[in-house]
Design a protein around this motif. Structure first.
Motif, PDB file in Angstrom:
ATOM      1  N   GLU A  28      -4.813   8.790 -38.209  1.00  0.00           N
ATOM      2  CA  GLU A  28      -4.835  10.024 -37.633  1.00  0.00           C
ATOM      3  C   GLU A  28      -4.953  11.243 -38.337  1.00  0.00           C
ATOM      4  O   GLU A  28      -4.537  11.238 -39.378  1.00  0.00           O
ATOM      5  N   SER A  29      -4.679  12.312 -37.685  1.00  0.00           N
ATOM      6  CA  SER A  29      -4.874  14.073 -38.492  1.00  0.00           C
ATOM      7  C   SER A  29      -4.139  14.752 -37.056  1.00  0.00           C
ATOM      8  O   SER A  29      -3.939  14.658 -36.230  1.00  0.00           O
ATOM      9  N   GLY A  30      -3.850  15.376 -38.167  1.00  0.00           N
ATOM     10  CA  GLY A  30      -2.967  16.491 -37.134  1.00  0.00           C
ATOM     11  C   GLY A  30      -1.539  15.826 -37.124  1.00  0.00           C
ATOM     12  O   GLY A  30      -1.216  14.953 -37.397  1.00  0.00           O
ATOM     13  N   SER A  31      -0.728  17.491 -36.614  1.00  0.00           N
ATOM     14  CA  SER A  31       0.769  16.898 -36.271  1.00  0.00           C
ATOM     15  C   SER A  31       1.430  16.096 -34.918  1.00  0.00           C
ATOM     16  O   SER A  31       0.401  15.485 -34.213  1.00  0.00           O
ATOM     17  N   LYS A  32       2.259  15.497 -34.358  1.00  0.00           N
ATOM     18  CA  LYS A  32       1.969  15.140 -33.771  1.00  0.00           C
ATOM     19  C   LYS A  32       2.594  15.377 -32.516  1.00  0.00           C
ATOM     20  O   LYS A  32       2.309  15.080 -32.042  1.00  0.00           O
ATOM     21  N   GLU A  33       2.884  16.870 -32.392  1.00  0.00           N
ATOM     22  CA  GLU A  33       2.883  17.449 -31.585  1.00  0.00           C
ATOM     23  C   GLU A  33       1.383  18.246 -31.235  1.00  0.00           C
ATOM     24  O   GLU A  33       1.383  18.232 -30.395  1.00  0.00           O
ATOM     25  N   THR A  34       0.552  18.037 -32.142  1.00  0.00           N
ATOM     26  CA  THR A  34      -0.856  18.704 -31.450  1.00  0.00           C
ATOM     27  C   THR A  34      -1.449  16.980 -30.685  1.00  0.00           C
ATOM     28  O   THR A  34      -1.964  17.216 -29.695  1.00  0.00           O
ATOM     29  N   ARG A  35      -1.093  16.024 -31.617  1.00  0.00           N
ATOM     30  CA  ARG A  35      -1.893  15.069 -30.614  1.00  0.00           C
ATOM     31  C   ARG A  35      -1.238  14.529 -29.455  1.00  0.00           C
ATOM     32  O   ARG A  35      -1.891  14.113 -28.742  1.00  0.00           O
ATOM     33  N   ALA A  36      -0.254  15.169 -29.375  1.00  0.00           N
ATOM     34  CA  ALA A  36       0.749  14.731 -27.521  1.00  0.00           C
ATOM     35  C   ALA A  36       0.278  15.820 -27.110  1.00  0.00           C
ATOM     36  O   ALA A  36       0.728  15.526 -25.560  1.00  0.00           O
ATOM     37  N   GLU A  37      -0.362  17.205 -27.286  1.00  0.00           N
ATOM     38  CA  GLU A  37      -0.497  17.980 -26.468  1.00  0.00           C
ATOM     39  C   GLU A  37      -1.412  17.801 -25.130  1.00  0.00           C
ATOM     40  O   GLU A  37      -1.278  17.887 -24.195  1.00  0.00           O
ATOM     41  N   PRO A  38      -2.635  16.343 -25.459  1.00  0.00           N
ATOM     42  CA  PRO A  38      -3.063  16.359 -24.090  1.00  0.00           C
ATOM     43  C   PRO A  38      -2.535  15.517 -23.251  1.00  0.00           C
ATOM     44  O   PRO A  38      -2.547  15.401 -21.895  1.00  0.00           O
ATOM     45  N   PHE A  39      -1.312  14.650 -23.788  1.00  0.00           N
ATOM     46  CA  PHE A  39      -1.216  13.581 -22.901  1.00  0.00           C
ATOM     47  C   PHE A  39      -0.044  14.725 -22.015  1.00  0.00           C
ATOM     48  O   PHE A  39       0.418  14.133 -21.070  1.00  0.00           O
ATOM     49  N   ALA A  40       0.427  15.484 -23.221  1.00  0.00           N
ATOM     50  CA  ALA A  40       1.776  16.060 -22.437  1.00  0.00           C
ATOM     51  C   ALA A  40       1.043  16.996 -21.255  1.00  0.00           C
ATOM     52  O   ALA A  40       1.886  17.708 -19.780  1.00  0.00           O
ATOM     53  N   ALA A  41       0.589  18.365 -20.978  1.00  0.00           N
ATOM     54  CA  ALA A  41      -0.589  18.544 -20.163  1.00  0.00           C
ATOM     55  C   ALA A  41      -0.295  17.590 -18.594  1.00  0.00           C
ATOM     56  O   ALA A  41      -0.410  18.035 -17.748  1.00  0.00           O
ATOM     57  N   GLN A  42      -1.269  15.897 -18.898  1.00  0.00           N
ATOM     58  CA  GLN A  42      -1.132  15.278 -17.772  1.00  0.00           C
ATOM     59  C   GLN A  42       0.036  15.630 -17.155  1.00  0.00           C
ATOM     60  O   GLN A  42      -0.423  14.886 -16.223  1.00  0.00           O
ATOM     61  N   TRP A  43       1.070  14.746 -18.105  1.00  0.00           N
ATOM     62  CA  TRP A  43       2.066  15.011 -17.926  1.00  0.00           C
ATOM     63  C   TRP A  43       2.801  15.776 -16.984  1.00  0.00           C
ATOM     64  O   TRP A  43       3.576  15.655 -16.197  1.00  0.00           O
ATOM     65  N   GLN A  44       3.125  16.479 -17.478  1.00  0.00           N
ATOM     66  CA  GLN A  44       3.740  18.398 -17.042  1.00  0.00           C
ATOM     67  C   GLN A  44       2.884  18.928 -15.357  1.00  0.00           C
ATOM     68  O   GLN A  44       3.073  18.884 -14.734  1.00  0.00           O
ATOM     69  N   ALA A  45       1.406  18.232 -15.384  1.00  0.00           N
ATOM     70  CA  ALA A  45       0.244  18.823 -14.396  1.00  0.00           C
ATOM     71  C   ALA A  45       0.819  16.978 -13.076  1.00  0.00           C
ATOM     72  O   ALA A  45       0.602  17.563 -12.434  1.00  0.00           O
ATOM     73  N   GLY A  46       1.969  16.262 -13.598  1.00  0.00           N
ATOM     74  CA  GLY A  46       2.271  15.101 -12.315  1.00  0.00           C
ATOM     75  C   GLY A  46       1.165  13.954 -12.488  1.00  0.00           C
ATOM     76  O   GLY A  46       0.799  12.960 -11.668  1.00  0.00           O
ATOM     77  N   ASN A  47      -0.051  13.563 -13.250  1.00  0.00           N
ATOM     78  CA  ASN A  47      -0.422  12.937 -13.126  1.00  0.00           C
ATOM     79  C   ASN A  47      -0.638  11.693 -13.983  1.00  0.00           C
ATOM     80  O   ASN A  47      -1.243  11.173 -13.569  1.00  0.00           O
ATOM     81  N   VAL A  48       0.233  11.391 -14.512  1.00  0.00           N
ATOM     82  CA  VAL A  48       0.877  10.600 -15.304  1.00  0.00           C
ATOM     83  C   VAL A  48       1.733   9.529 -14.155  1.00  0.00           C
ATOM     84  O   VAL A  48       3.279   9.913 -13.857  1.00  0.00           O
ATOM     85  N   ASP A  49       1.713   8.037 -13.715  1.00  0.00           N
ATOM     86  CA  ASP A  49       2.250   7.442 -13.189  1.00  0.00           C
ATOM     87  C   ASP A  49       3.819   6.548 -14.306  1.00  0.00           C
ATOM     88  O   ASP A  49       2.581   6.192 -15.461  1.00  0.00           O
TER      89      ASP A  49
END
Length: 457
Positions: A377-398
């Protein structure tokens, strides 16, 4: 404003897309007829210099038209007919500044100043002199970072309540002097010298500085050439959107800014039948208990990508077990996942060092017969979470309804402030693996070298 400022130090930017790199490359051209003038533009590491669309590529859209000739070796640089030269350097490690000991550089530029340390900046300030007839000066670009020393350096130019730049202060010049490592500021050089009682010799150390804020909306050409860029910035997680779209110097990751349960697409009664790819990612606890005897969890998140490009969290395991029990749980889960879903790729983290390598090899052998791999793993936990969070915030995750839903959603909503982040980390790993190859192909390096050699002396 940036190109016309007479300040010793000008910091430009505060958001993405404002034309910062282009402006930085234009600045030294005012001296293109001065054969004694030299400029060095720094990035944190050498890869960033040659990144697609970065400094080196952008230079090709400017410098050849004023007679610039590039060379890759021994140092990436452009030389102009008068002998004036623009070089590119990097300061990856703290001690890399020592390579410039004894140098005299008329103009020093930092592309993304927040990537450099404060000590690197002030050390290079001591190299900022020359015999070219041009007084040494500094130019820098940056994007907001609330935890950077740069945020404190330019705090007069942004609102402490909102974090946004103060428009009427953009480009206003102030003066500072550094005494015993402390910065003292004044609205004029004379008032600062008087207040501190500086001698004429000490007054020579006073520097003028300003910050000029910009946004994507300032870059009309980019907005016209790539209208989708604004949509890309709006699709970022809220923290990065505030930084890169609105230029917020105050915002930090906080609970609820990454994930909210109100942003779930749908809660499904069962797994959909249109999933084309499955990944189960594990976040392994180092021990059965954390320091102080509090629970340390191992989490495994199974995620799928559907034909309609949506994502679904199918199952979450979160257990506190001994190392041997964790191994058995992972193997049993591999068996169940294969029986229930067919082809499931299992991802395990690899810790740095020999012990991490040994553990990874042990798991690969233990899980022989399954599609399993390990990855550092590389980068902070926040950095690694950002791509998933972007899709979550867009309502693209069930998510599929299950007993694990409440604990999973509670941890996501409290991220990154909560102490436990194992399920978030496993979710990030699963999502990033699903999308690992969904990127634009890198440029052919041989073509890049051919392009460079065409201009090389």
């Amino acid at each position: 404003m940036f190109l016309s400022s007479s300040a010793d130090i000008v910091i430009y930017g505060g958001a993405a897309g404002g034309g910062k790199t282009y402006a930085l490359l234009l600045e030294p051209l005012r001296h293109h007829n001065n054969g004694k003038f030299g400029c060095v533009i720094f990035r944190k590491n050498s890869n960033q210099i040659f990144a697609e669309g970065g400094l080196w590529d952008t230079a090709y859209s400017i410098y050849p038209y004023v007679g610039g000739v590039p060379k890759i070796t021994p140092t990436p640089s452009w030389t102009f007919p008068s002998g004036m030269k623009v070089s590119f350097g990097h300061l990856d490690r703290k001690d890399d500044v020592l390579k410039w000991q004894g140098s005299q550089i008329a103009m020093i530029a930092f592309d993304e100043l927040t990537h450099f340390t404060q000590s690197q900046f002030f050390y290079m300030l001591s190299r900022n002199r020359s015999s070219s007839g041009v007084s040494g000066y500094i130019r820098a670009t940056c994007n907001p970072d609330a935890d950077s020393w740069v945020a404190d350096l330019i705090k007069w130019w942004w609102d402490p309540d909102t974090g946004y730049p103060i428009p009427e202060r953009s480009g206003v010049v102030r003066y500072f002097v550094r005494v015993n490592g402390e910065l003292y500021w004044g609205d004029t050089k004379e008032s600062l010298c008087f207040e501190l009682g500086l001698t004429d010799e000490e007054a020579l150390q006073v520097k003028s500085m300003t910050f000029i804020s910009s946004k994507l909306s300032d870059n009309k050409i980019l907005m016209e050439n790539d209208p989708s860029y604004l949509a890309n910035l709006k699709a970022l997680p809220i923290v990065e959107q505030e930084r890169l779209l609105h230029g917020n110097w105050k915002i930090r990751p906080a609970a609820g800014l990454f994930f909210k349960r109100s942003q779930i697409g749908e809660i499904l009664n069962e797994a959909p039948n249109d999933i084309v790819k499955y990944v189960r990612c594990w976040d392994l606890a180092a021990t059965a208990e954390s320091e102080g005897g509090e629970p340390a969890y191992t989490a495994g998140v199974l995620m799928g990508k559907r034909k309609n490009k949506r994502y679904v969290v199918l199952n979450v395991i979160n257990v506190r077990q001994s190392a041997s029990d964790v191994r058995n749980t992972i193997k049993n889960t591999c068996i169940i996942d294969r029986q229930k879903y067919g082809h499931v790729r299992t991802k395990l983290p690899q810790d740095p060092g020999q012990s991490g390598k040994d553990q990874a090899e042990s798991y690969i052998k233990f899980l022989a017969g399954f599609n399993v791999f390990t990855e550092r793993e590389s980068g902070s936990k926040e950095t690694r979470a950002e791509p998933f969070a972007a899709q979550w915030q867009a309502g693209n995750v069930d998510i599929v309804a299950g007993e694990w839903n409440e604990s999973y959603l509670s941890q996501l909503e409290s991220f990154p402030e909560s102490k436990l982040k194992d399920m978030v980390d496993a979710s990030s790993g699963a999502f990033n693996e699903l999308e690992k190859y969904n990127v634009t192909a890198a440029p052919n390096i041989s073509k890049t070298l051919l392009k460079s050699s065409h201009w090389r002396r």
